[in-house]
Design an enzyme around this catalytic site. Sequence first.
Site: not given
Length: 646
Positions: A341, A370, A388, A390, A392, A472, A518
């Site tokens: 992000c 992580r 991910q 991902d 945005h 979410k 996200h």
Amino acid sequence: MLKLNINRFGEYEFEDGITIKDVITALEGEGKKVKNVIGGVLNGKIIDVHTPIREGGELRFLTKKDPESLELLRHSLAHIMAQALKELYGDKNVHLGIGPTTENGFYYDVEIEGKRLTEEDLPVIEEKMREIINRNCPVERKEIPREEAIKLFENKKEIYKIDIIKHQIPEGEPISVYTQCDFVDLCRGPHIPSTGEAGAFKLTSLAGAYWRGKEGNPMLQRIYGVAFWTEKELKKYLNMLEEAKKRDHRKLGKELELFLITEDIGGGLALWLPKGAVIRNQIENAWKEEHIKRGYQLVYTPHVGKEQLWKTSGHVDFYRENMFPEMQIEEEGYFVKPMNCPFHVEIYKSKQRSYKELPIRLAELGTVYRYERSGVLHGLMRVRGFTQDDAHIICREDQVEEEIKGVLQLILDTLRSYGFDEFQIFLSTRPEKSVGDDKMWEVATDSLRKAIESVGLDYEIDEGGGAFYGPKIDVKIKDAIGRMWQCSTVQFDFNLPERFDMYYIGEDNQRHRPYMIHRAIFGSIERFIGVLLEHYAGQLPLWLSPVQAKIIPIADTHIPYAKEVEKKLKDAGIRVEVDERNERMNKKIRDAELQKIPYMLVVGDKEAESNTVAVRTKKKGNVGSVPVEEFIQKAKRIIEEKSLEL
């Protein structure tokens, strides 16, 4: 006095501290029929018949027919198992940790002096549990003062219970214990009224578990069990577990030579072998094509970032325990990224943005890292380094609703293309502690709700279950054997736009704060491939299969023709291999089936003379000879359409 609106019975007033047991007695005193109640749901929270009620509201009685009743059953079986351990190995030799419920059962973390449990001990423990159930011991709840509770568990040498009382239960909070027969345990509940009410269960496995989940604390043994009200439900679930073992993606990954996780590289860090890389490449390419088609811009970001970036984002303060340790480079701190992000925010901020540019959709297959504890690592499902899918979306308020609809439709279209057509959707709303103004929360939550309703799917609302930085949507998918997997997420974020001072210039020539969304479809590429392997038991659709066709010459004399066919298929873009081994044809066919190869093309004299191939699949067996070009055209069509059938 408090007012309770009791389902089917109407509104009543009771003294503070009344229990469901007392409520039933009062109703029966009025001639009402109340049957088979084993607990209740008070204002959305499951309670047992002994729990004091100290707030008014909605009360619904539970019977064994209600799905929520399984919480009481499973929690109670954890206690019954703990009692069985005490009776088998000695009250003061067994030190109990925690014993919560799981999605389909329960577990208890225990330490037994002088004894390390093995799988062979589980049937013995089960037998003792059945004996306790047959005794039909009443289950009773009692609240006791803090010092009395500490003294009680000191006398029983329950060191972990004392630790819970001293460090996890705040001063002034009620401390409750539950007793059944001579067994007593620290617990909030809820439980069934007596041990005799317990249903069908089975102890399934053992594992290690650090006390409080912290390395350095004592390692306890975690005993897992599953439980349902009936033997039929239990048998069905156990059959599913057996099928799951056969489909275990770790086993398939090794057999099909897809990926490796080795101690030399490090736990939770996957190596993709050539065949696994083919699967991953196909998924990633399809993902990129679909995103470009839908107006996303692809970006790439580094694997590390300066400490200040992660301080601004809040990760250093709120997420550090999940991050890998800091690196020092030229006297500056750097972290490997746990999320993408902040990088996408920096890309957005690289120049001043106008309202006319929005929405901006930035997408990346970004690998993040992580720190997961070694005890929770599990194949591709739980790793330390993962990619991910991902994206945005930065947009204006008037664009939010359409953007969310577009995201949700993309999620469903994508998941359906992989053969998933049963979904559970959850809408998580504003928690008590949150950032962002009321209007932003209202717009965001309403947009999420409308998007779900627009696709005509049922959903559940998780009141207060959103993150502090926004509401979410979570999407779960059901696999071939009925398991639900958390997959896609659509998450609003009111936090990062504030922290990074994101803005756009509006039509009024003033600065405005954008909305930031996200979203991930697969969650992580690694985990999604693990789910796919288990869903298909390794027999992937043709377009994903690392080897799409294996050509099997009947004899060595047929190898030249097999090579000719191979070249034609390769030229057409089909992934193909020739089995040139000095083995019998039937063995070659069997090996190709074990490798989950969709097509086996057998060639001999007849096929060489007629320019054909004899086609076999695992499901259909021998489907006959077809001209090579006809096979190529059919296979190409199936691949291009990403069909799930051969």
